[in-house]
Design an enzyme around this catalytic site. Structure first.
Site, PDB file in Angstrom:
ATOM      1  N   ASP A 323       0.785  -1.436   0.140  1.00 31.97           N
ATOM      2  CA  ASP A 323       0.081  -0.475   0.019  1.00 31.97           C
ATOM      3  C   ASP A 323       0.844   1.504  -0.011  1.00 31.97           C
ATOM      4  O   ASP A 323       1.842   1.162   0.704  1.00 31.97           O
ATOM      5  CB  ASP A 323      -0.653  -0.062   1.187  1.00 31.97           C
ATOM      6  CG  ASP A 323      -0.233  -0.313   2.828  1.00 31.97           C
ATOM      7  OD1 ASP A 323       1.141  -0.495   2.694  1.00 31.97           O
ATOM      8  OD2 ASP A 323      -0.727   0.554   3.769  1.00 31.97           O
ATOM      9  N   GLU A 324       0.246   2.483  -0.635  1.00 29.74           N
ATOM     10  CA  GLU A 324       0.844   3.616  -0.336  1.00 29.74           C
ATOM     11  C   GLU A 324       2.651   4.070  -0.589  1.00 29.74           C
ATOM     12  O   GLU A 324       2.973   4.569   0.550  1.00 29.74           O
ATOM     13  CB  GLU A 324       0.729   4.116   1.114  1.00 29.74           C
ATOM     14  CG  GLU A 324      -0.663   4.309   1.631  1.00 29.74           C
ATOM     15  CD  GLU A 324      -0.830   4.450   3.453  1.00 29.74           C
ATOM     16  OE1 GLU A 324      -1.590   5.355   3.385  1.00 29.74           O
ATOM     17  OE2 GLU A 324      -0.029   3.891   3.999  1.00 29.74           O
ATOM     18  N   VAL A 325       2.724   3.540  -1.808  1.00 25.53           N
ATOM     19  CA  VAL A 325       4.350   3.700  -2.062  1.00 25.53           C
ATOM     20  C   VAL A 325       4.293   4.693  -2.582  1.00 25.53           C
ATOM     21  O   VAL A 325       3.629   5.464  -3.407  1.00 25.53           O
ATOM     22  CB  VAL A 325       4.650   2.787  -3.516  1.00 25.53           C
ATOM     23  CG1 VAL A 325       5.228   2.874  -3.879  1.00 25.53           C
ATOM     24  CG2 VAL A 325       4.367   1.145  -2.879  1.00 25.53           C
TER      25      VAL A 325
END
Ligand code: NAG
Ligand code: NAG
Ligand code: NAG
Ligand code: NAG
Length: 527
Positions: A323-325
């Site tokens: 997630d959330e790169v």
């Protein structure tokens, strides 16, 4: 022993299809009802069983004469560690920890129940196995529902028939031991509370940017340099084993999450060249971004690391995050820019992210484990194994995401509406309670792919001081939504039962916070 015992005899018979049913034996110690509360016709049951009929016929139980035993027909016997542990736990829940055998009631009355027989009906009792998503958690139970207690070691129960099974197979709770270290004791206490609420998956978000408390045997520098403290703030292999075994005894799976390529700042401290060097123009800034996806050494490391993880955590699934790169650092790095050109990714960093994840999934796939991932991995079009479980967490439009994920044929779990780290004034448990996970557009086949959900308590503002009261009984609301029948939606009835359930948790030593004004007969006494 006669398995076909009816009521009025001195034996209860408990039929279990598998050993992981958590049972419902309850202790209710209220002499009077709290005035402003109503009385549920289901007493204090939580989560509400699928079918329950409570009659006014009463039986007495005494700690001096009551015992829990294996039925002769059961496929499990005294060698079944998971059952022996449950027998002891529930006996103590029922009668407390007192050894007082006092009593002035004649033994052997017709109305006294002296035995609870446990009959495991499935051929495979799973006594020594780890629970899995296919474990059968159904049970039938002439359920002891206490309505009165005379003395410490006497209690009365109503004749009650229960047939129970969970609505969803995956009922998880995420705890985060990276933002703050959670002592093992706190994790065990919450596993105990999870079992009281029929949660069956502990999603252990064990490492993240802030710290790396997992002690790896292959790469000990990860925790030595990446934990808040190299030996007071880590989980040793022994700690991890203890958590897994404690959970197993309660029918709870432990799914570890090692989130990459983002959320990995702490990994970089103990593993040279794992993270991407960020640049300002031509020069490295000295800070680091996500895992460096263009180096072979990255994948060599991941292969060794996840081989270890797959052996340490026996569950058939590993959560790989994804997630959330943040692409800023990748964008700044000239080597990465060159690699992007070479591979024809142009300026689309999602393609680079997918390139990394794809290689990681292939590595983990080769350990014969299944994997779970956060929804972005699916959104970015990464090719997933058919048995992948996609976790839907983004708040906006999660119904449409469920629709998309299941339309693509993947199993999914929902956590978007159950982020318990967001707190507010009032009874926010009701908001969690009112969520209907299947309220999205889709065919019956799509709905079947929703295997459950998870309540998430992220750790930015939570440590050992406040985790337990912040979590309970708010997480109990999610537990009932995931266990009970779809039509169990009466918030008023839930309030009456949950208030008592919360007091029951308090009486068992769990500092669960109050729902509203009122009191428990047995208030929290501290440690
Ligand atoms: C249990 O039995 C008692 C005594 O017969 C009765 O008053 C009570 O309503 C019953 N409880 C429930 C929840 O039905
Ligand atoms: C990395 O691995 C690939 C494929 O195995 C190989 O073709 C390439 O030469 C390797 N690169 C380096 C720098 O070792
Ligand atoms: C679901 O898929 C449709 C069609 O590809 C897309 O337009 C939409 O944005 C997706 N929804 C979500 C929440 O990702
Ligand atoms: C829910 O539905 C089941 C049958 O599917 C029924 O037995 C039960 O009484 C219903 N419960 C409520 C609270 O309406």
């Amino acid at each position: 022993m006669n398995p076909a015992l009816g009521w009025g005899t001195t034996t209860f018979l408990l039929l279990l299809a598998a050993v992981v049913c958590h049972g419902h034996v309850e202790r209710q110690e209220q002499w009077e009802e709290v005035p402003q509360l109503g009385e549920s016709r289901f007493g204090s049951l939580w989560p509400l069983p699928q079918n329950v009929v409570i009659s006014p016929v009463a039986f007495m139980l005494r700690s001096s004469s009551f015992q829990i035993v294996h039925s002769a027909e059961s496929s499990a016997g005294p060698g079944c560690s998971i059952l022996q542990s449950a027998f002891r736990r529930y006996f103590e829940y029922m009668f407390g920890y007192t050894k007082n055998q006092g009593g002035n009631t004649k033994k052997g009355q017709d109305s006294e129940v002296t035995e609870l027989q446990v009959w495991i009906t499935s051929a495979d009792s799973e006594c020594d196995a780890y629970p899995s998503v296919t474990s059968d958690e159904s049970c039938e139970f002439p359920e002891p529902m206490n309505f009165l207690i005379f003395f410490t070691c006497f209690l009365f129960i109503n004749k009650t028939d229960v047939q129970d099974f969970p609505r969803f197979a995956h009922r998880g709770l995420l705890l985060d031991s990276s933002r703050h270290f959670l002592p093992v004791k706190v994790i065990l206490a919450n596993l105990e509370a999870m079992a009281m609420n029929k949660y069956n998956v502990f999603h252990w978000h064990i490492v993240d940017d802030n710290s790396f408390p997992y002690e790896s045997t292959v790469f000990p520098d990860l925790s030595r340099k990446g934990a808040y403290h190299p030996y007071t703030h880590i989980y040793t292999p022994t700690d991890v084993k203890m958590v897994i075994e404690f959970a197993r005894m309660r029918g709870i799976r432990v799914i570890s999450e090692f989130d990459t390529p983002g959320h990995t700042q702490s990994w970089g401290k103990g593993q040279m060249d794992l993270l991407t060097s960020c640049y300002s123009g031509e020069n490295p800034t000295g800070s680091f971004g996500p895992v460096n996806p263009i180096l072979n050494s990255t994948y060599d490391f991941m292969a060794k690391f996840f081989k270890e993880v797959s052996l340490v955590f026996p569950d058939t699934y590993i959560h790989l995050g994804g997630d959330e790169v943040d692409f800023t650092c990748w964008k700044s790095n000239p080597d990465i820019q060159a690699f992007m050109q070479e591979h024809g990714f142009d300026k689309d960093f999602k393609k680079l992210e997918s390139y990394y994840i794809q290689k990681l999934l292939d590595i983990v796939g080769s350990t014969k484990k299944g994997y779970m991932i956060w929804q972005e991995v699916f959104d970015n079009g990464v090719k997933l194994k058919p048995d992948t479980v996609v976790e839907v967490w983004m708040g906006s439009n999660y119904q449409e995401e469920l629709q998309n994920v299941t339309a693509a044929g993947f199993s999914t779990i929902l956590s978007a509406p159950w982020y318990l780290d967001y707190i507010s004034y009032g009874q926010d448990w009701q908001r969690y309670y009112k969520v209907e996970p299947l309220a999205f557009k889709g065919t019956d086949a799509q709905k079947k792919l929703v295997i459950g959900g998870e309540a998430c308590l992220w750790g930015e503002y939570v440590d050992a001081t406040n985790l337990t009261p912040r979590l309970w009984p708010r997480a109990s609301a999610v537990a009932e939504r995931l266990w009970s029948n779809q039509n169990v939606t009466d918030v008023g009835d839930a309030y009456n039962r949950l208030t008592q359930h919360r007091c029951r948790m308090v009486a068992r030593g769990i500092p669960a916070e109050p729902l509203f004004v009122g009191y428990c007969d047995q208030e929290y006494k501290g440690l």
